[in-house]
Design a protein around this motif. Structure first.
Motif, PDB file in Angstrom:
ATOM      1  N   SER A 127       0.849  -1.194   0.000  1.00 56.44           N
ATOM      2  CA  SER A 127       0.000   0.000   0.000  1.00 56.44           C
ATOM      3  C   SER A 127       0.881   1.238   0.000  1.00 56.44           C
ATOM      4  CB  SER A 127      -0.909   0.009   1.235  1.00 56.44           C
ATOM      5  OG  SER A 127      -0.135   0.242   2.409  1.00 56.44           O
ATOM      6  N   ALA A 128       0.267   2.398  -0.030  1.00 54.98           N
ATOM      7  CA  ALA A 128       1.035   3.641  -0.052  1.00 54.98           C
ATOM      8  C   ALA A 128       1.816   3.858   1.237  1.00 54.98           C
ATOM      9  CB  ALA A 128       0.095   4.825  -0.294  1.00 54.98           C
ATOM     10  N   THR A 129       1.444   3.167   2.295  1.00 52.77           N
ATOM     11  CA  THR A 129       2.103   3.360   3.590  1.00 52.77           C
ATOM     12  C   THR A 129       2.776   2.100   4.122  1.00 52.77           C
ATOM     13  OG1 THR A 129       0.023   2.889   4.737  1.00 52.77           O
ATOM     14  CG2 THR A 129       0.517   5.207   4.242  1.00 52.77           C
ATOM     15  N   ASP A 130       2.655   0.992   3.412  1.00 51.19           N
ATOM     16  CA  ASP A 130       3.184  -0.277   3.920  1.00 51.19           C
ATOM     17  C   ASP A 130       3.684  -1.122   2.754  1.00 51.19           C
ATOM     18  OD1 ASP A 130       3.781  -2.613   5.215  1.00 51.19           O
ATOM     19  OD2 ASP A 130       1.874  -2.770   6.281  1.00 51.19           O
ATOM     20  N   CYS A 131       4.970  -1.520   2.801  1.00 49.36           N
ATOM     21  CA  CYS A 131       5.543  -2.284   1.694  1.00 49.36           C
ATOM     22  C   CYS A 131       5.344  -3.785   1.843  1.00 49.36           C
ATOM     23  CB  CYS A 131       7.024  -1.960   1.515  1.00 49.36           C
ATOM     24  SG  CYS A 131       8.018  -2.219   2.983  1.00 49.36           S
ATOM     25  N   ASP A 132       4.644  -4.232   2.891  1.00 49.68           N
ATOM     26  CA  ASP A 132       4.318  -5.655   2.984  1.00 49.68           C
ATOM     27  C   ASP A 132       3.501  -6.066   1.765  1.00 49.68           C
ATOM     28  OD1 ASP A 132       5.610  -5.984   5.343  1.00 49.68           O
ATOM     29  OD2 ASP A 132       3.830  -5.848   6.613  1.00 49.68           O
ATOM     30  N   GLY A 133       3.912  -7.143   1.145  1.00 53.05           N
ATOM     31  CA  GLY A 133       3.294  -7.569  -0.102  1.00 53.05           C
ATOM     32  C   GLY A 133       4.111  -7.171  -1.310  1.00 53.05           C
ATOM     33  N   GLY A 134       5.152  -6.348  -1.108  1.00 52.71           N
ATOM     34  CA  GLY A 134       6.042  -5.960  -2.194  1.00 52.71           C
ATOM     35  C   GLY A 134       7.358  -6.732  -2.130  1.00 52.71           C
ATOM     36  N   PHE A 135       8.352  -6.256  -2.847  1.00 55.01           N
ATOM     37  CA  PHE A 135       9.668  -6.897  -2.897  1.00 55.01           C
ATOM     38  C   PHE A 135      10.265  -7.040  -1.500  1.00 55.01           C
ATOM     39  CE2 PHE A 135      14.295  -6.476  -4.421  1.00 55.01           C
ATOM     40  CZ  PHE A 135      14.388  -7.833  -4.719  1.00 55.01           C
ATOM     41  N   HIS A 136       9.952  -6.086  -0.621  1.00 53.06           N
ATOM     42  CA  HIS A 136      10.426  -6.142   0.759  1.00 53.06           C
ATOM     43  C   HIS A 136      10.002  -7.440   1.450  1.00 53.06           C
ATOM     44  CE1 HIS A 136      11.312  -4.706   4.857  1.00 53.06           C
ATOM     45  NE2 HIS A 136      10.150  -5.246   5.190  1.00 53.06           N
ATOM     46  N   SER A 137       8.809  -7.918   1.126  1.00 52.09           N
ATOM     47  CA  SER A 137       8.301  -9.143   1.763  1.00 52.09           C
ATOM     48  C   SER A 137       9.092 -10.375   1.364  1.00 52.09           C
ATOM     49  CB  SER A 137       6.820  -9.343   1.396  1.00 52.09           C
ATOM     50  OG  SER A 137       6.035  -8.283   1.897  1.00 52.09           O
ATOM     51  N   LEU A 138       9.860 -10.288   0.291  1.00 52.27           N
ATOM     52  CA  LEU A 138      10.659 -11.414  -0.164  1.00 52.27           C
ATOM     53  C   LEU A 138      12.116 -11.324   0.259  1.00 52.27           C
ATOM     54  CD1 LEU A 138       9.377 -11.842  -3.847  1.00 52.27           C
ATOM     55  CD2 LEU A 138       8.701 -13.161  -1.833  1.00 52.27           C
ATOM     56  N   THR A 139      12.639 -10.105   0.370  1.00 48.55           N
ATOM     57  CA  THR A 139      14.089  -9.962   0.556  1.00 48.55           C
ATOM     58  C   THR A 139      14.487  -9.086   1.733  1.00 48.55           C
ATOM     59  OG1 THR A 139      14.036  -8.189  -1.097  1.00 48.55           O
ATOM     60  CG2 THR A 139      14.659 -10.383  -1.864  1.00 48.55           C
ATOM     61  N   GLY A 140      13.530  -8.538   2.481  1.00 43.91           N
ATOM     62  CA  GLY A 140      13.876  -7.809   3.691  1.00 43.91           C
ATOM     63  C   GLY A 140      14.460  -8.755   4.731  1.00 43.91           C
ATOM     64  N   ALA A 141      15.052  -8.203   5.775  1.00 46.41           N
ATOM     65  CA  ALA A 141      15.752  -9.014   6.770  1.00 46.41           C
ATOM     66  C   ALA A 141      14.850 -10.066   7.403  1.00 46.41           C
ATOM     67  CB  ALA A 141      16.347  -8.109   7.849  1.00 46.41           C
ATOM     68  N   ALA A 142      13.626  -9.696   7.740  1.00 47.17           N
ATOM     69  CA  ALA A 142      12.720 -10.662   8.377  1.00 47.17           C
ATOM     70  C   ALA A 142      12.410 -11.822   7.443  1.00 47.17           C
ATOM     71  CB  ALA A 142      11.427  -9.965   8.804  1.00 47.17           C
ATOM     72  N   ALA A 143      12.196 -11.506   6.161  1.00 50.58           N
ATOM     73  CA  ALA A 143      11.892 -12.559   5.182  1.00 50.58           C
ATOM     74  C   ALA A 143      13.095 -13.470   4.976  1.00 50.58           C
ATOM     75  CB  ALA A 143      11.471 -11.921   3.857  1.00 50.58           C
ATOM     76  N   VAL A 144      14.286 -12.915   4.968  1.00 50.51           N
ATOM     77  CA  VAL A 144      15.497 -13.722   4.788  1.00 50.51           C
ATOM     78  C   VAL A 144      15.710 -14.635   5.995  1.00 50.51           C
ATOM     79  CG1 VAL A 144      18.011 -13.630   4.531  1.00 50.51           C
ATOM     80  CG2 VAL A 144      16.558 -12.051   3.230  1.00 50.51           C
ATOM     81  N   ALA A 145      15.457 -14.108   7.195  1.00 52.92           N
ATOM     82  CA  ALA A 145      15.592 -14.935   8.391  1.00 52.92           C
ATOM     83  C   ALA A 145      14.596 -16.099   8.374  1.00 52.92           C
ATOM     84  CB  ALA A 145      15.395 -14.077   9.634  1.00 52.92           C
ATOM     85  N   ASP A 146      13.368 -15.831   7.948  1.00 55.20           N
ATOM     86  CA  ASP A 146      12.369 -16.897   7.841  1.00 55.20           C
ATOM     87  C   ASP A 146      12.791 -17.944   6.812  1.00 55.20           C
ATOM     88  OD1 ASP A 146      10.805 -15.687   9.733  1.00 55.20           O
ATOM     89  OD2 ASP A 146       9.446 -14.735   8.302  1.00 55.20           O
ATOM     90  N   LEU A 147      13.365 -17.474   5.706  1.00 61.46           N
ATOM     91  CA  LEU A 147      13.817 -18.398   4.666  1.00 61.46           C
ATOM     92  C   LEU A 147      14.942 -19.280   5.186  1.00 61.46           C
ATOM     93  CD1 LEU A 147      13.462 -19.155   1.634  1.00 61.46           C
ATOM     94  CD2 LEU A 147      15.267 -17.466   1.133  1.00 61.46           C
ATOM     95  N   ALA A 148      15.852 -18.702   5.954  1.00 67.58           N
ATOM     96  CA  ALA A 148      16.956 -19.478   6.529  1.00 67.58           C
ATOM     97  C   ALA A 148      16.428 -20.558   7.466  1.00 67.58           C
ATOM     98  CB  ALA A 148      17.914 -18.551   7.264  1.00 67.58           C
ATOM     99  N   ALA A 149      15.447 -20.195   8.268  1.00 64.22           N
ATOM    100  CA  ALA A 149      14.860 -21.171   9.192  1.00 64.22           C
ATOM    101  C   ALA A 149      14.206 -22.320   8.432  1.00 64.22           C
ATOM    102  CB  ALA A 149      13.836 -20.478  10.085  1.00 64.22           C
ATOM    103  N   ARG A 150      13.597 -22.004   7.307  1.00 63.31           N
ATOM    104  CA  ARG A 150      12.947 -23.035   6.498  1.00 63.31           C
ATOM    105  C   ARG A 150      13.958 -24.060   5.994  1.00 63.31           C
ATOM    106  NH1 ARG A 150       9.643 -20.516   1.733  1.00 63.31           N
ATOM    107  NH2 ARG A 150       8.990 -19.250   3.534  1.00 63.31           N
ATOM    108  N   TYR A 151      15.193 -23.617   5.743  1.00 64.70           N
ATOM    109  CA  TYR A 151      16.233 -24.528   5.249  1.00 64.70           C
ATOM    110  C   TYR A 151      17.110 -25.073   6.384  1.00 64.70           C
ATOM    111  CZ  TYR A 151      15.223 -23.726   0.342  1.00 64.70           C
ATOM    112  OH  TYR A 151      14.614 -23.710  -0.891  1.00 64.70           O
ATOM    113  N   GLY A 152      16.813 -24.689   7.589  1.00 63.66           N
ATOM    114  CA  GLY A 152      17.580 -25.205   8.714  1.00 63.66           C
ATOM    115  C   GLY A 152      18.943 -24.579   8.879  1.00 63.66           C
ATOM    116  N   VAL A 153      19.137 -23.390   8.331  1.00 59.02           N
ATOM    117  CA  VAL A 153      20.420 -22.691   8.464  1.00 59.02           C
ATOM    118  C   VAL A 153      20.441 -21.968   9.810  1.00 59.02           C
ATOM    119  CG1 VAL A 153      21.890 -20.863   7.533  1.00 59.02           C
ATOM    120  CG2 VAL A 153      20.688 -22.416   5.983  1.00 59.02           C
ATOM    121  N   THR A 154      21.495 -22.122  10.563  1.00 56.86           N
ATOM    122  CA  THR A 154      21.650 -21.448  11.847  1.00 56.86           C
ATOM    123  C   THR A 154      22.939 -20.639  11.847  1.00 56.86           C
ATOM    124  OG1 THR A 154      22.811 -23.349  12.802  1.00 56.86           O
ATOM    125  CG2 THR A 154      20.404 -23.267  13.060  1.00 56.86           C
ATOM    126  N   ALA A 155      23.015 -19.661  12.761  1.00 58.40           N
ATOM    127  CA  ALA A 155      24.212 -18.824  12.838  1.00 58.40           C
ATOM    128  C   ALA A 155      24.221 -18.069  14.153  1.00 58.40           C
ATOM    129  CB  ALA A 155      24.260 -17.838  11.672  1.00 58.40           C
TER     130      ALA A 155
END
Length: 397
Positions: free
Chosen positions: A252-280
């Protein structure tokens, strides 16, 4: 129509100053050779610039010749002091330099999310004062600030944003009050990172490229024909809002959730890592998502989960990058920000491979070569440019 004598002198002076900035100390003979001016003309400009306090004798040449060695002239570095700030949601970093950009002092301070606006501003301004004192700067000529968010092209100020701390917007006013006479300006952090990469980093050989910032948020800087393009409202490169397949809903005009941010922002990357079992285990001040990427890169070829995670991340990054490339055809994409830096050559190569399959437009993908200091470096470069433009300008007749 030929230039008037005063105009010609001003042009020659600025040419000589630019050469001294780029090449370092030069003799009068070297200035004559590089400018193509006559010996008397060079002698006159050297005298003018010395009297004005812009250049000084900084040594002698080592040339073996009869008689005394020729004097080496250089820009008076202490003629002005500059400050650069990298303002983040969690703190601020400051450097103070001389007119040539040589760093004299630097420091940073964390600012917690629960810190009030007034105390946060005071912490940041006090840090600038302390670093300036350590650098021996009685006053600051120019202050350049790099910050997340949109810059209003009309006012040059940070636009109001619900996603950023209020102290960011108050900081410029506070700095102007505490450092009267200083030229204070703010620029989007991603744009400044691109300036630094073009001058000193991964895009030194490019006058057209796109810098893709992958960090807590996602953004891009567009450099075309050597110039950063900001757009009509200052929002060029706000690709976190870009709608893409694979997200839930639309931004939306005030929220980028649903945009490219939802795929590559830090929170999305952390979720993706958890899905693959990557820890650090994050290093000091390292975002968790960047730590996951760094650990995966270190285990490439040895752990299938690491390769799978990086491949999936590259798929996501390439999806947004392909959209940008299809519009701009920049020929070069620099991956920056904490996640882009952690991914290094491994992530860049994966993204480039996918782009080659998705687009007929050849695009070289490179990781940042400036690390976490790109924004601060870009802010300092911009501050230096502005100070030199003013100080090197011909006097008004």
């Amino acid at each position: 129509m030929p230039a008037s004598p005063s105009t010609a002198r001003a042009i020659n002076d600025r040419l000589a100053l630019r050469l001294l900035q780029q090449e370092g100390p030069l003799t009068a003979g070297q200035l004559k050779q590089l400018t193509g001016l006559s010996r008397p003309t060079v002698a006159d400009l050297v005298e003018r610039l010395t009297v004005s306090g812009l250049i000084e004798v900084v040594g002698e040449s080592g040339e073996q010749r009869r008689g005394p060695n020729a004097k080496l002239y250089g820009i008076v570095a202490g003629r002005a002091h500059l400050a650069a700030l990298d303002v983040r949601t969690e703190g601020v970093a400051v450097v103070v330099s001389d007119l040539l950009g040589h760093v004299l002092a630097e420091a940073s301070v964390p600012i917690g999310g629960d810190t009030g606006t007034g105390p946060a501003v005071e912490q940041a301004v006090t840090l600038v004062e302390r670093v300036a004192k350590e650098a021996g700067a009685d006053r600051l000529h120019t202050v350049g600030i790099g910050a997340p968010g949109l810059i209003d092209p009309a006012s040059g100020e940070l636009r109001d944003s619900s996603g950023l701390p209020e102290w960011h917007r108050r900081l410029m006013t506070a700095l102007r009050e505490r450092f009267p006479g200083a030229r204070v300006s703010v620029e989007n952090e991603t744009n400044l990172a691109a300036v630094a990469e073009q001058r000193d980093g991964a895009a030194r050989d490019r006058d057209t490229f796109v810098l893709l910032w992958l960090g807590m948020g996602v953004g891009a800087a567009v450099v075309l024909d050597g110039a950063v393009r900001r757009g009509a409202s200052g929002g060029a490169g706000e690709i976190g809002f870009m709608p893409l397949p694979g997200t839930e809903g639309l931004p939306s005009a005030t929220d980028c959730d649903g945009g490219f941010h939802s795929l590559t922002g830090a929170a999305a990357v952390a979720d993706l890592a958890a899905r693959y079992g990557v820890t650090a285990s994050p290093a000091a001040h390292e975002p968790l998502a960047a730590a996951f990427v760094r650990e995966a890169v270190a285990r490439v070829g040895a752990a299938p989960a690491a390769d799978g995670f990086l491949d999936a991340l590259a798929d996501r990054v390439a999806l947004g990058a392909a959209a940008v490339i299809s519009v701009l055809d920049p020929g070069c994409l620099v991956l920056a920000g904490e996640i882009g830096r952690a991914g290094g050559d491994s992530l860049a190569a994966r993204v480039q491979h996918r782009l080659a399959r998705m687009s007929p437009l050849h695009t070289e993908v490179r990781p940042t070569s400036l690390g976490g200091g790109a924004v601060l470096r870009g802010a300092l470069l911009r501050a230096r440019d502005r100070a030199q433009e003013e100080l090197f300008a011909p006097p008004q007749s």
